[in-house]
Design a protein around this motif. Structure first.
Motif, PDB file in Angstrom:
ATOM      1  N   ASP A 340       0.832  -1.208   0.000  1.00 41.61           N
ATOM      2  CA  ASP A 340       0.000   0.000   0.000  1.00 41.61           C
ATOM      3  C   ASP A 340       0.863   1.253   0.000  1.00 41.61           C
ATOM      4  N   ALA A 341       1.937   1.227   0.755  1.00 42.77           N
ATOM      5  CA  ALA A 341       2.830   2.383   0.772  1.00 42.77           C
ATOM      6  C   ALA A 341       3.484   2.602  -0.586  1.00 42.77           C
ATOM      7  N   ALA A 342       3.896   1.517  -1.248  1.00 45.15           N
ATOM      8  CA  ALA A 342       4.524   1.640  -2.570  1.00 45.15           C
ATOM      9  C   ALA A 342       3.538   2.204  -3.589  1.00 45.15           C
ATOM     10  N   ARG A 343       2.271   1.819  -3.502  1.00 48.15           N
ATOM     11  CA  ARG A 343       1.270   2.357  -4.425  1.00 48.15           C
ATOM     12  C   ARG A 343       1.043   3.847  -4.198  1.00 48.15           C
ATOM     13  N   MET A 344       1.060   4.270  -2.938  1.00 48.08           N
ATOM     14  CA  MET A 344       0.901   5.704  -2.664  1.00 48.08           C
ATOM     15  C   MET A 344       2.071   6.495  -3.238  1.00 48.08           C
ATOM     16  N   VAL A 345       3.275   5.969  -3.103  1.00 48.35           N
ATOM     17  CA  VAL A 345       4.443   6.653  -3.656  1.00 48.35           C
ATOM     18  C   VAL A 345       4.367   6.702  -5.180  1.00 48.35           C
ATOM     19  N   SER A 346       3.987   5.595  -5.811  1.00 54.07           N
ATOM     20  CA  SER A 346       3.875   5.562  -7.274  1.00 54.07           C
ATOM     21  C   SER A 346       2.807   6.534  -7.775  1.00 54.07           C
TER      22      SER A 346
END
Length: 440
Positions: A340-346
């Motif tokens: 979820d954190a990686a998707r927010m950054v992307s």
């Protein structure tokens, strides 16, 4: 043979002869009377029935002990003649209704408006309206069935779309239906199609973002300091939720600031990450919306820090820590899942990419070439630190948005300027995806 004479009156003598009787032999005990034979039956257990509807439809059924059969007979000539007569009757009713509607409104001798209509006219109009509704519904159903059948034959993959608030509520493709995609790949391989358009090629290459991006740290460096974890845990909790004696708390409360409408400051983010990194502790931010909002604000802070760095830099440090380790460690500290954190950054990187490309072209139109190059340098740096995955859903959505706002020649001009100032092949590839310039 004996003859017997009798006379009724002496005046008119009459003669009578008895009728001869045939001789019948006496029945013996060994003889039986002959019985009349009945016609042969097909089966004692048979049951026949016939139904006829005015010579239009004849239904005959026959059932026996061994089998059952049904016979249905339609008189086509009778049906066609009946349909013709009904159609002529419908036309005559229509003519009568039209003539009646022409005199629907009239004025009498006292100049009063009189509305007259026959019952047959109302029935005809109601029947026409009902038939129109039924006919329209049937056409709509056929169109939907044809579309579904055509889509099933083509076997296009079904994209799973979600809305992302970091992109202003825009829809983002997050996955592809594996069942549909597998069937479409088999159809494509069997048909042997070798070329497709750019948009279809990009859609077919989309994959579910279930893996962490390459830039995500495999492991975070651990601190070797021997500290009192309980004190740091209490300090981290005070940063998040505050304390009963708020004046004695050194750090402001993140949750209190959020609920009261105040923005989360950079100091809050840095202090929370520093305390958690030193002692290796975690905090819980409730509710989850507040936690996600805090992390999105932290991502924006990190991207702002990276955009202010020289664009030739290969890495950016925040509070003596690499930017990628800082944002990944902060997600672990607040209990946010890595994916979820990686998707927010992307998503945040995609939003910045779209904004910087539009700003660069706006400055190019105004003749401010140097400032336009500065905007493009931010994209080069961000894509070098947080490189988007190949054929990512976020870059696909950026390309779709820019294709509607900019012409092909304009996007090609930006790409030529970007290639001239950014030497990273990975950044050039992701920028080409964002501009929708990926060759088929």
């Amino acid at each position: 043979m004996n003859m017997t004479t009798s006379c009724s009156s002496p005046s008119s003598p009459r003669l009578f002869a008895t009728k001869p009787q045939l001789y019948k032999a006496p029945l013996s005990s060994f003889s039986t009377p002959k019985r009349r034979r009945s016609p042969a039956r097909r089966n004692r257990n048979s049951n026949d029935s016939t139904y006829s509807d005015s010579n239009l439809l004849t239904i005959s059924t026959y059932s026996s002990y061994e089998e059952q059969s049904l016979s249905l007979t339609l008189d086509v000539n009778r049906i066609s003649s009946l349909a013709t007569s009904r159609f002529k009757l419908f036309l005559d009713s229509g003519k009568d209704a039209v003539s009646d509607l022409q005199t629907l409104v009239s004025l009498d001798d006292n100049k009063r408006v009189v509305v007259t209509c026959r019952k047959s006219t109302m029935q005809f109009v109601g029947g026409v309206v009902l038939l129109g509704l039924v006919f329209g519904f049937a056409i709509k159903v056929l169109v939907h069935l044809g579309t579904a059948f055509k889509g099933g034959l083509q076997g296009r993959p079904k994209l799973v779309v979600r809305r992302d608030r970091s992109l202003g509520g825009k829809e983002v493709v997050v996955a592809v239906d594996t069942i549909r995609s597998s069937s479409s790949s088999s159809i494509a391989s069997s048909s042997g199609q070798a070329s497709r358009s750019n948009s279809v090629a990009r859609n077919l290459k989309l994959r579910a973002q279930n893996n962490l991006p390459k830039w995500w740290p495999a492991s975070l460096p651990s601190q070797s300091l021997e500290v009192d974890k309980e004190d740091y845990q209490r300090e981290a909790n005070r940063i998040v939720r505050g304390s009963f004696f708020k004046l004695l708390s050194f750090f402001p409360a993140i949750v209190d600031n959020r609920t009261s409408g105040r923005d989360i400051t950079e100091n809050d983010i840095i202090q929370l990450r520093r305390v958690c990194r030193i002692a290796g502790v975690q905090v819980s931010i409730e509710p989850t919306n507040t936690r996600d909002s805090f992390y999105r604000t932290s991502v924006d802070f990190v991207l702002n820090a990276c955009s202010r760095a020289p664009w030739e830099s290969s890495s950016v440090e925040i509070c003596s820590e690499d930017a990628r380790e800082f944002i990944a460690g902060l997600a672990e500290n607040i209990g946010l899942a890595k994916i979820d954190a990686a998707r927010m950054v992307s998503a945040a990187v995609a939003a910045r990419t779209r904004s910087w490309f539009l700003q660069a072209w706006a400055l190019e139109i105004q003749g401010k070439h140097s400032e336009s190059v500065a905007e493009l340098s931010k994209i080069c740096l961000i894509h070098r630190i947080f490189p988007p995955e190949e054929y990512s859903a976020e870059m696909e959505m950026v390309a779709r948005g820019l294709e509607k706002l900019m012409k092909l020649e304009e996007r090609q001009s930006l790409m030529r300027t970007f290639v001239g100032m950014c030497c990273s092949e990975e950044s050039q590839r992701s920028a080409a995806e964002a501009l929708g310039l990926i060759p088929s």
